[in-house]
Design a protein around this motif. Structure first.
Motif, mmCIF file in Angstrom:
data_model
loop_
_atom_site.group_PDB
_atom_site.id
_atom_site.type_symbol
_atom_site.label_atom_id
_atom_site.label_comp_id
_atom_site.label_asym_id
_atom_site.label_seq_id
_atom_site.Cartn_x
_atom_site.Cartn_y
_atom_site.Cartn_z
ATOM 1 N N MET A 1 0.812 -1.195 0.000
ATOM 2 C CA MET A 1 0.000 0.000 0.000
ATOM 3 C C MET A 1 0.854 1.257 0.000
ATOM 4 S SD MET A 1 -2.989 1.097 2.580
ATOM 5 C CE MET A 1 -3.709 2.702 2.495
ATOM 6 N N CYS A 2 2.048 1.185 0.530
ATOM 7 C CA CYS A 2 2.852 2.396 0.698
ATOM 8 C C CYS A 2 3.165 3.088 -0.622
ATOM 9 C CB CYS A 2 4.127 2.073 1.460
ATOM 10 S SG CYS A 2 3.817 1.788 3.214
ATOM 11 N N ARG A 3 3.467 2.328 -1.670
ATOM 12 C CA ARG A 3 3.812 2.969 -2.940
ATOM 13 C C ARG A 3 2.652 3.821 -3.450
ATOM 14 N NH1 ARG A 3 4.413 -0.875 -7.520
ATOM 15 N NH2 ARG A 3 2.388 -0.136 -8.115
ATOM 16 N N TYR A 4 1.454 3.287 -3.403
ATOM 17 C CA TYR A 4 0.284 4.026 -3.865
ATOM 18 C C TYR A 4 -0.011 5.213 -2.950
ATOM 19 C CZ TYR A 4 -0.570 0.203 -7.086
ATOM 20 O OH TYR A 4 -0.452 -0.719 -8.102
ATOM 21 N N THR A 5 0.179 5.029 -1.665
ATOM 22 C CA THR A 5 -0.035 6.113 -0.709
ATOM 23 C C THR A 5 0.977 7.222 -0.943
ATOM 24 O OG1 THR A 5 -0.885 4.524 0.893
ATOM 25 C CG2 THR A 5 -0.216 6.667 1.739
ATOM 26 N N GLU A 6 2.216 6.843 -1.165
ATOM 27 C CA GLU A 6 3.266 7.827 -1.454
ATOM 28 C C GLU A 6 2.931 8.604 -2.730
ATOM 29 O OE1 GLU A 6 7.998 7.725 -2.555
ATOM 30 O OE2 GLU A 6 7.215 6.133 -1.280
ATOM 31 N N ASP A 7 2.505 7.904 -3.765
ATOM 32 C CA ASP A 7 2.128 8.560 -5.023
ATOM 33 C C ASP A 7 0.972 9.528 -4.820
ATOM 34 O OD1 ASP A 7 4.101 7.124 -6.334
ATOM 35 O OD2 ASP A 7 2.703 5.685 -7.232
ATOM 36 N N GLN A 8 -0.029 9.103 -4.038
ATOM 37 C CA GLN A 8 -1.184 9.959 -3.791
ATOM 38 C C GLN A 8 -0.783 11.194 -2.992
ATOM 39 O OE1 GLN A 8 -4.088 9.700 -5.132
ATOM 40 N NE2 GLN A 8 -5.240 11.199 -3.971
ATOM 41 N N GLY A 9 0.053 11.016 -1.991
ATOM 42 C CA GLY A 9 0.536 12.150 -1.198
ATOM 43 C C GLY A 9 1.287 13.160 -2.050
ATOM 44 N N ARG A 10 2.132 12.665 -2.916
ATOM 45 C CA ARG A 10 2.873 13.560 -3.812
ATOM 46 C C ARG A 10 1.934 14.263 -4.788
ATOM 47 N NH1 ARG A 10 8.073 9.696 -5.001
ATOM 48 N NH2 ARG A 10 9.158 10.178 -3.064
ATOM 49 N N ALA A 11 0.948 13.533 -5.326
ATOM 50 C CA ALA A 11 -0.002 14.129 -6.270
ATOM 51 C C ALA A 11 -0.789 15.270 -5.615
ATOM 52 C CB ALA A 11 -0.959 13.065 -6.794
ATOM 53 N N LEU A 12 -1.027 15.152 -4.319
ATOM 54 C CA LEU A 12 -1.755 16.199 -3.593
ATOM 55 C C LEU A 12 -0.828 17.301 -3.080
ATOM 56 C CD1 LEU A 12 -4.261 13.976 -1.592
ATOM 57 C CD2 LEU A 12 -4.833 15.605 -3.417
ATOM 58 N N GLY A 13 0.470 17.159 -3.312
ATOM 59 C CA GLY A 13 1.421 18.170 -2.873
ATOM 60 C C GLY A 13 1.693 18.139 -1.378
ATOM 61 N N LEU A 14 1.526 16.988 -0.754
ATOM 62 C CA LEU A 14 1.717 16.863 0.678
ATOM 63 C C LEU A 14 3.131 16.431 1.029
ATOM 64 C CD1 LEU A 14 -1.621 15.009 1.445
ATOM 65 C CD2 LEU A 14 -1.073 17.383 1.985
ATOM 66 N N SER A 15 3.492 16.638 2.271
ATOM 67 C CA SER A 15 4.744 16.135 2.819
ATOM 68 C C SER A 15 4.398 15.072 3.840
ATOM 69 C CB SER A 15 5.526 17.260 3.505
ATOM 70 O OG SER A 15 5.945 18.207 2.560
ATOM 71 N N GLY A 16 5.309 14.121 4.023
ATOM 72 C CA GLY A 16 5.073 13.113 5.045
ATOM 73 C C GLY A 16 5.757 11.808 4.738
ATOM 74 N N TRP A 17 5.308 10.762 5.428
ATOM 75 C CA TRP A 17 5.876 9.433 5.250
ATOM 76 C C TRP A 17 4.827 8.388 5.605
ATOM 77 C CZ3 TRP A 17 5.871 6.442 9.631
ATOM 78 C CH2 TRP A 17 5.802 7.109 10.864
ATOM 79 N N VAL A 18 5.030 7.189 5.098
ATOM 80 C CA VAL A 18 4.187 6.036 5.419
ATOM 81 C C VAL A 18 5.070 4.821 5.642
ATOM 82 C CG1 VAL A 18 2.079 6.784 4.259
ATOM 83 C CG2 VAL A 18 3.813 5.575 2.952
ATOM 84 N N LYS A 19 4.543 3.866 6.403
ATOM 85 C CA LYS A 19 5.318 2.664 6.708
ATOM 86 C C LYS A 19 4.351 1.511 6.956
ATOM 87 C CE LYS A 19 8.607 0.827 10.056
ATOM 88 N NZ LYS A 19 9.452 1.123 11.216
ATOM 89 N N ASN A 20 4.632 0.356 6.354
ATOM 90 C CA ASN A 20 3.896 -0.860 6.658
ATOM 91 C C ASN A 20 4.405 -1.402 7.990
ATOM 92 O OD1 ASN A 20 2.284 -1.122 4.289
ATOM 93 N ND2 ASN A 20 4.094 -1.782 3.181
ATOM 94 N N THR A 21 3.492 -1.860 8.845
ATOM 95 C CA THR A 21 3.898 -2.442 10.122
ATOM 96 C C THR A 21 3.891 -3.960 10.035
ATOM 97 O OG1 THR A 21 1.683 -2.637 11.060
ATOM 98 C CG2 THR A 21 2.812 -0.502 11.329
ATOM 99 N N ARG A 22 4.507 -4.596 10.991
ATOM 100 C CA ARG A 22 4.516 -6.061 11.039
ATOM 101 C C ARG A 22 3.124 -6.631 11.298
ATOM 102 N NH1 ARG A 22 9.979 -6.207 14.456
ATOM 103 N NH2 ARG A 22 11.427 -6.225 12.707
ATOM 104 N N GLN A 23 2.227 -5.803 11.841
ATOM 105 C CA GLN A 23 0.870 -6.241 12.134
ATOM 106 C C GLN A 23 -0.041 -6.150 10.908
ATOM 107 O OE1 GLN A 23 2.499 -3.825 14.033
ATOM 108 N NE2 GLN A 23 3.169 -5.293 15.568
ATOM 109 N N GLY A 24 0.503 -5.730 9.772
ATOM 110 C CA GLY A 24 -0.297 -5.629 8.560
ATOM 111 C C GLY A 24 -1.063 -4.324 8.436
ATOM 112 N N THR A 25 -0.662 -3.332 9.210
ATOM 113 C CA THR A 25 -1.293 -2.021 9.131
ATOM 114 C C THR A 25 -0.315 -1.029 8.506
ATOM 115 O OG1 THR A 25 -0.552 -1.356 11.337
ATOM 116 C CG2 THR A 25 -2.674 -2.500 11.195
ATOM 117 N N VAL A 26 -0.779 0.166 8.315
ATOM 118 C CA VAL A 26 0.061 1.234 7.781
ATOM 119 C C VAL A 26 0.014 2.403 8.758
ATOM 120 C CG1 VAL A 26 0.385 2.864 5.876
ATOM 121 C CG2 VAL A 26 -0.395 0.540 5.404
ATOM 122 N N ILE A 27 1.178 2.969 9.056
ATOM 123 C CA ILE A 27 1.254 4.163 9.890
ATOM 124 C C ILE A 27 1.944 5.254 9.082
ATOM 125 C CG2 ILE A 27 1.271 2.899 12.068
ATOM 126 C CD1 ILE A 27 4.311 3.423 12.205
#
Length: 77
Positions: A1-27
């Motif tokens: 999910m992170c690649r798509y989230t990163e692409d969406q964040g960039r498309a919206l002009g946002l700053s930030g980061w995302v990370k997949n967790t070992r529990q299968g979630t994203v933070i």
């Protein structure tokens, strides 16, 4: 999910980061204009990556900042 989230964040002009967790979630952390942040939150809650299953989305520690603390949008490992 992170690649798509990163692409969406960039498309919206946002700053930030995302990370997949070992529990299968994203933070992550998102910064930018309120309207774009809200658009990103809606995307995370309702769309996500093509292979993701969204059970719920929790957003916390929201606050106004005077200037960005993060530059660019990235995936952390």
């Amino acid at each position: 999910m992170c690649r798509y989230t990163e692409d969406q964040g960039r498309a919206l002009g946002l700053s930030g980061w995302v990370k997949n967790t070992r529990q299968g979630t994203v933070i992550g952390q998102i910064q930018g204009p309120a309207q774009q942040v809200n658009s990103m939150k809606l995307w995370l809650k309702n769309v996500g990556s093509p292979s993701s299953r969204i059970d719920r989305a929790v957003f916390s520690n929201e606050r106004d900042i005077s200037k960005l603390e993060i530059q660019g949008f990235s995936t952390r490992y």
